[in-house]
Motif scaffolding. Structure first.
Motif, PDB file in Angstrom:
ATOM      1  N   ALA A   1     -71.541  60.155 -59.631  1.00  0.00           N
ATOM      2  CA  ALA A   1     -70.583  61.114 -60.192  1.00  0.00           C
ATOM      3  C   ALA A   1     -70.332  62.283 -59.249  1.00  0.00           C
ATOM      4  O   ALA A   1     -69.219  62.804 -59.166  1.00  0.00           O
ATOM      5  CB  ALA A   1     -71.085  61.618 -61.544  1.00  0.00           C
ATOM      6  N   VAL A   2     -71.350  62.711 -58.514  1.00  0.00           N
ATOM      7  CA  VAL A   2     -71.212  63.902 -57.670  1.00  0.00           C
ATOM      8  C   VAL A   2     -70.647  63.547 -56.285  1.00  0.00           C
ATOM      9  O   VAL A   2     -70.186  64.404 -55.541  1.00  0.00           O
ATOM     10  CB  VAL A   2     -72.569  64.640 -57.533  1.00  0.00           C
ATOM     11  N   ARG A   3     -70.641  62.246 -55.969  1.00  0.00           N
ATOM     12  CA  ARG A   3     -70.250  61.814 -54.630  1.00  0.00           C
ATOM     13  C   ARG A   3     -68.891  62.358 -54.158  1.00  0.00           C
ATOM     14  O   ARG A   3     -68.800  62.888 -53.039  1.00  0.00           O
ATOM     15  CB  ARG A   3     -70.275  60.286 -54.542  1.00  0.00           C
ATOM     16  N   PRO A   4     -67.832  62.250 -54.964  1.00  0.00           N
ATOM     17  CA  PRO A   4     -66.535  62.762 -54.474  1.00  0.00           C
ATOM     18  C   PRO A   4     -66.574  64.237 -54.121  1.00  0.00           C
ATOM     19  O   PRO A   4     -65.931  64.670 -53.153  1.00  0.00           O
ATOM     20  CB  PRO A   4     -65.591  62.516 -55.660  1.00  0.00           C
ATOM     21  N   ARG A   5     -67.347  65.008 -54.889  1.00  0.00           N
ATOM     22  CA  ARG A   5     -67.440  66.438 -54.567  1.00  0.00           C
ATOM     23  C   ARG A   5     -68.202  66.655 -53.266  1.00  0.00           C
ATOM     24  O   ARG A   5     -67.884  67.535 -52.475  1.00  0.00           O
ATOM     25  CB  ARG A   5     -68.130  67.192 -55.704  1.00  0.00           C
ATOM     26  N   LEU A   6     -69.222  65.831 -53.047  1.00  0.00           N
ATOM     27  CA  LEU A   6     -69.964  65.912 -51.782  1.00  0.00           C
ATOM     28  C   LEU A   6     -69.040  65.603 -50.610  1.00  0.00           C
ATOM     29  O   LEU A   6     -69.073  66.276 -49.576  1.00  0.00           O
ATOM     30  CB  LEU A   6     -71.137  64.925 -51.788  1.00  0.00           C
ATOM     31  N   VAL A   7     -68.201  64.580 -50.786  1.00  0.00           N
ATOM     32  CA  VAL A   7     -67.297  64.176 -49.696  1.00  0.00           C
ATOM     33  C   VAL A   7     -66.304  65.295 -49.396  1.00  0.00           C
ATOM     34  O   VAL A   7     -66.084  65.652 -48.232  1.00  0.00           O
ATOM     35  CB  VAL A   7     -66.562  62.860 -50.034  1.00  0.00           C
ATOM     36  N   SER A   8     -65.706  65.884 -50.443  1.00  0.00           N
ATOM     37  CA  SER A   8     -64.751  66.981 -50.203  1.00  0.00           C
ATOM     38  C   SER A   8     -65.438  68.133 -49.487  1.00  0.00           C
ATOM     39  O   SER A   8     -64.893  68.714 -48.545  1.00  0.00           O
ATOM     40  CB  SER A   8     -64.190  67.535 -51.516  1.00  0.00           C
ATOM     41  N   PHE A   9     -66.625  68.460 -49.950  1.00  0.00           N
ATOM     42  CA  PHE A   9     -67.396  69.575 -49.372  1.00  0.00           C
ATOM     43  C   PHE A   9     -67.652  69.332 -47.888  1.00  0.00           C
ATOM     44  O   PHE A   9     -67.436  70.212 -47.048  1.00  0.00           O
ATOM     45  CB  PHE A   9     -68.716  69.703 -50.143  1.00  0.00           C
TER      46      PHE A   9
ATOM     47  N   ASP B   1     -70.084  59.815 -43.313  1.00  0.00           N
ATOM     48  CA  ASP B   1     -71.414  59.556 -42.743  1.00  0.00           C
ATOM     49  C   ASP B   1     -72.441  60.558 -43.269  1.00  0.00           C
ATOM     50  O   ASP B   1     -73.545  60.171 -43.662  1.00  0.00           O
ATOM     51  CB  ASP B   1     -71.376  59.667 -41.206  1.00  0.00           C
ATOM     52  N   ALA B   2     -72.065  61.833 -43.251  1.00  0.00           N
ATOM     53  CA  ALA B   2     -73.013  62.870 -43.694  1.00  0.00           C
ATOM     54  C   ALA B   2     -73.384  62.656 -45.161  1.00  0.00           C
ATOM     55  O   ALA B   2     -74.545  62.791 -45.550  1.00  0.00           O
ATOM     56  CB  ALA B   2     -72.406  64.258 -43.483  1.00  0.00           C
ATOM     57  N   VAL B   3     -72.394  62.279 -45.979  1.00  0.00           N
ATOM     58  CA  VAL B   3     -72.664  62.070 -47.402  1.00  0.00           C
ATOM     59  C   VAL B   3     -73.540  60.836 -47.588  1.00  0.00           C
ATOM     60  O   VAL B   3     -74.502  60.863 -48.373  1.00  0.00           O
ATOM     61  CB  VAL B   3     -71.345  61.936 -48.194  1.00  0.00           C
ATOM     62  N   GLN B   4     -73.255  59.760 -46.852  1.00  0.00           N
ATOM     63  CA  GLN B   4     -74.100  58.563 -46.950  1.00  0.00           C
ATOM     64  C   GLN B   4     -75.547  58.887 -46.624  1.00  0.00           C
ATOM     65  O   GLN B   4     -76.462  58.477 -47.318  1.00  0.00           O
ATOM     66  CB  GLN B   4     -73.598  57.458 -45.985  1.00  0.00           C
ATOM     67  N   GLU B   5     -75.722  59.641 -45.557  1.00  0.00           N
ATOM     68  CA  GLU B   5     -77.089  60.011 -45.156  1.00  0.00           C
ATOM     69  C   GLU B   5     -77.751  60.884 -46.214  1.00  0.00           C
ATOM     70  O   GLU B   5     -78.942  60.716 -46.515  1.00  0.00           O
ATOM     71  CB  GLU B   5     -77.068  60.762 -43.821  1.00  0.00           C
TER      72      GLU B   5
END
Lengths: 71, 197
Positions: free
Chosen positions: B18-26, B39-43
């Motif tokens: 659920a939080v992933r899209p916000r992490l990606v935008s950030f 890449d940063a979000v995957q890690e």
């Protein structure tokens, strides 16, 4: 007689004070300007909001790229 | 007990998704390259799963994951810098985007005078505000956005930003001033007019 600082300079100080404490002279000049200038008071509130936005980012509503149906 | 743990894990995985899209935008606002942000979000997600046992519930789970992502973003920014992928900072020249907001005598241009954005809490709860915020961040020149993000999204002091960027503190303040003036003008156009950018 104190020469009143102009708006552009006032925005420089209102930005700087979000990063580092201002000197007494700077604080005084800024407070004086803000007390006289409505537009700069609004700008000051906007800078403050931008300053807080970073901490709110992780709580921001509805992830931008996710369709609402996924929730 | 084992079932409870499994349920906990499942719940955490759902929260990560659920939080992933916000992490990606950030991450994207700061790294400026979608592939690097992914890449940063995957890690960060991998680390969060791996170190799940270390999450002691001291803060919210999402806050903890964001904390991990911040470290990954810093690593990635440092790598970008090492690889010479940052354009040089140009803080000496005048900034037209700023000068357009002021008259020669230093007063606001009438059309650029800041208006009342209303209650900040209402803005932070408003999805449209964040869409405009993201769009305006993306529209900033990379160099300006990078310093602003380090300060306001990552929460670094200007002294620490100097270490990460090689800038002098005085230049940092100049750049942050520009970033804030550009952002406020952009957000005011997009947010108050209710137009999508």
């Amino acid at each position: 007689m104190i020469k009143m600082m102009m708006c552009k300079q006032a925005t420089r100080l209102m930005s700087k004070r979000l990063d580092v404490p201002l000197s007494l002279k700077e604080r005084f000049a800024l407070r004086f300007h803000l007390s006289m200038c409505n537009a700069c008071s609004e700008c000051d509130k906007q800078f403050e909001l931008l300053h807080q936005a970073g901490q709110h980012y992780q709580d921001s509503p509805t992830p931008q790229e996710t369709p609402a149906s996924d929730v | 007990m084992a079932t409870a743990t499994t349920n906990d894990n499942q719940a955490r995985m759902q929260r990560l998704a659920a939080v992933r899209p916000r992490l990606v935008s950030f991450a994207r606002l700061q790294l400026r390259e979608p592939a690097l942000a992914e890449d940063a979000v995957q890690e960060a997600l991998a680390t969060a799963i791996e170190k799940d046992a270390e999450f002691a519930g001291r803060s919210g789970y999402e806050t903890w994951v964001f904390g991990i992502l911040k470290y990954k973003i810093l690593d990635s920014l440092r790598a970008q810098r090492r690889q010479g992928r940052w354009q040089p900072f140009d803080d000496e020249s005048d900034d037209d985007a700023i000068d357009r907001q002021f008259q020669q005598n230093g007063r606001w241009q009438v059309a650029a005078r800041p208006s009342d954005w209303g209650d900040p809490e209402a803005s932070f709860a408003n999805e449209h505000f964040w869409r405009v915020f993201d769009a305006c961040m993306i529209a900033l020149p990379d160099n300006i956005a990078r310093v602003f993000s380090l300060r306001e999204l990552m929460g670094l002091s200007t002294a620490d930003i100097c270490k990460e960027t090689g800038l002098k503190e005085n230049n940092c303040w100049v750049i942050l001033h520009r970033a804030r003036l550009r952002l406020r003008a952009c957000i005011e156009r997009g947010f108050l007019s209710r137009h999508d950018l």
